[in-house]
Design a protein around this motif. Structure first.
Motif, PDB file in Angstrom:
ATOM      1  N   GLY A 159      50.106 -78.331 -88.539  1.00 48.67           N
ATOM      2  CA  GLY A 159      48.965 -78.010 -89.007  1.00 48.67           C
ATOM      3  C   GLY A 159      48.382 -79.290 -89.777  1.00 48.67           C
ATOM      4  N   PHE A 176      44.897 -81.566 -89.087  1.00 50.74           N
ATOM      5  CA  PHE A 176      43.697 -82.210 -89.932  1.00 50.74           C
ATOM      6  C   PHE A 176      43.734 -83.545 -89.863  1.00 50.74           C
ATOM      7  CE2 PHE A 176      43.225 -84.427 -94.088  1.00 50.74           C
ATOM      8  CZ  PHE A 176      41.696 -83.803 -94.370  1.00 50.74           C
ATOM      9  N   ASP A 179      46.283 -76.875 -80.096  1.00 48.00           N
ATOM     10  CA  ASP A 179      46.064 -75.924 -81.192  1.00 48.00           C
ATOM     11  C   ASP A 179      46.404 -74.607 -80.336  1.00 48.00           C
ATOM     12  OD1 ASP A 179      45.550 -77.741 -82.861  1.00 48.00           O
ATOM     13  OD2 ASP A 179      43.291 -77.303 -83.038  1.00 48.00           O
ATOM     14  N   LYS A 195      36.383 -70.571 -88.209  1.00 53.02           N
ATOM     15  CA  LYS A 195      37.350 -71.297 -88.926  1.00 53.02           C
ATOM     16  C   LYS A 195      38.029 -70.409 -89.778  1.00 53.02           C
ATOM     17  CE  LYS A 195      34.674 -75.483 -88.617  1.00 53.02           C
ATOM     18  NZ  LYS A 195      34.273 -76.750 -89.293  1.00 53.02           N
ATOM     19  N   TRP A 196      37.558 -69.323 -90.301  1.00 54.47           N
ATOM     20  CA  TRP A 196      38.175 -68.387 -91.061  1.00 54.47           C
ATOM     21  C   TRP A 196      39.203 -67.734 -90.333  1.00 54.47           C
ATOM     22  CZ3 TRP A 196      38.321 -67.887 -96.136  1.00 54.47           C
ATOM     23  CH2 TRP A 196      37.397 -68.483 -97.049  1.00 54.47           C
ATOM     24  N   THR A 221      40.582 -68.847 -87.798  1.00 55.76           N
ATOM     25  CA  THR A 221      41.841 -69.660 -87.420  1.00 55.76           C
ATOM     26  C   THR A 221      42.825 -69.888 -88.858  1.00 55.76           C
ATOM     27  OG1 THR A 221      40.538 -71.243 -85.883  1.00 55.76           O
ATOM     28  CG2 THR A 221      42.405 -72.037 -87.183  1.00 55.76           C
ATOM     29  N   ALA A 222      42.083 -69.720 -90.152  1.00 55.68           N
ATOM     30  CA  ALA A 222      42.745 -69.866 -91.213  1.00 55.68           C
ATOM     31  C   ALA A 222      43.643 -68.474 -91.443  1.00 55.68           C
ATOM     32  CB  ALA A 222      41.820 -70.135 -92.355  1.00 55.68           C
ATOM     33  N   SER A 223      43.125 -67.500 -91.177  1.00 55.92           N
ATOM     34  CA  SER A 223      43.989 -66.491 -91.380  1.00 55.92           C
ATOM     35  C   SER A 223      45.053 -66.369 -90.351  1.00 55.92           C
ATOM     36  CB  SER A 223      43.058 -65.360 -91.295  1.00 55.92           C
ATOM     37  OG  SER A 223      42.451 -65.008 -90.113  1.00 55.92           O
ATOM     38  N   ILE A 276      46.654 -68.762 -89.004  1.00 54.80           N
ATOM     39  CA  ILE A 276      47.816 -69.977 -89.368  1.00 54.80           C
ATOM     40  C   ILE A 276      48.466 -69.456 -90.477  1.00 54.80           C
ATOM     41  CG2 ILE A 276      48.004 -72.090 -90.345  1.00 54.80           C
ATOM     42  CD1 ILE A 276      47.104 -72.023 -87.125  1.00 54.80           C
ATOM     43  N   LEU A 277      47.723 -68.784 -91.573  1.00 58.04           N
ATOM     44  CA  LEU A 277      48.486 -68.264 -92.622  1.00 58.04           C
ATOM     45  C   LEU A 277      49.418 -67.094 -92.155  1.00 58.04           C
ATOM     46  CD1 LEU A 277      45.832 -68.068 -95.495  1.00 58.04           C
ATOM     47  CD2 LEU A 277      48.154 -69.444 -95.355  1.00 58.04           C
TER      48      LEU A 277
END
Length: 187
Positions: A43, A47, A71, A127-128, A130-132, A134-135
């Protein structure tokens, strides 16, 4: 451009997949901590590759192609493997399948629209998503190592559902935008 740092970082996300997946079979808590560490490191490269490419004007067509592919391969591999070893099961299979199906659909849509020279920009909601996602995978990878302290698996499962819901929403948005270019107007 193949051996520019941003592209090397991007390719490292693909190269680490077999090691990450194999590490899930290590004994004890190592089967949680090592894959989690490798996933987090991947991850960070996601970035860094974009940051370095933009900062030092090292963007390339190869990088624009490889970044989303790396990804998607990383996330799909980890998600499928977590299903295979039973860390994702039961009702949580629903958001897992939704996530995989959406990624395939959006990839196909992007490919089709690219032929028309139409871009499909990433939305803030995506993007949100993807963030959720990944988390969720981080909690599901590391969860068994901390099960006596708190229920990280439950948090991972909840985040997987959040990611699944956002996946449906963003997938619909992308499909709606793409359909404008697919449906021909009658004369």
């Amino acid at each position: 451009m193949l051996f520019k740092l941003p592209n090397i970082l991007t390719m490292s996300r693909i190269v680490v997949i077999p090691l990450l997946l194999a590490s899930l079979f290590l004994p004890g808590d190592l089967s949680s901590w090592l894959p989690l560490g490798l996933f987090v490191a991947a991850g960070i490269t996601d970035f860094l590759d974009g940051y370095i490419a933009r900062r030092y004007q090292q963007t390339s067509n190869l990088g624009r192609f490889l970044d989303p592919v790396a990804d998607k391969i990383l996330v799909a591999s980890v998600l499928l493997f977590l299903v295979g070893i039973g860390r994702v099961s039961g009702w949580e299979l629903i958001p897992a399948v939704i996530i995989l199906c959406r990624e395939i659909m959006v990839s196909g849509l992007r490919e089709y629209l690219a032929e028309l020279r139409v871009g499909l920009p990433v939305s803030k909601l995506a993007k949100w998503k993807t963030a959720s996602q990944i988390l969720a995978l981080c909690f599901l990878l590391g969860g068994p190592a901390v099960h006596e302290t708190f229920d990280a698996m439950l948090i991972g499962e909840a985040l997987l559902w959040v990611a699944g819901i956002l996946t449906v929403w963003t997938g619909y948005d992308y499909l709606r935008l793409g359909l404008k270019h697919m449906v021909e107007d009658a004369p």
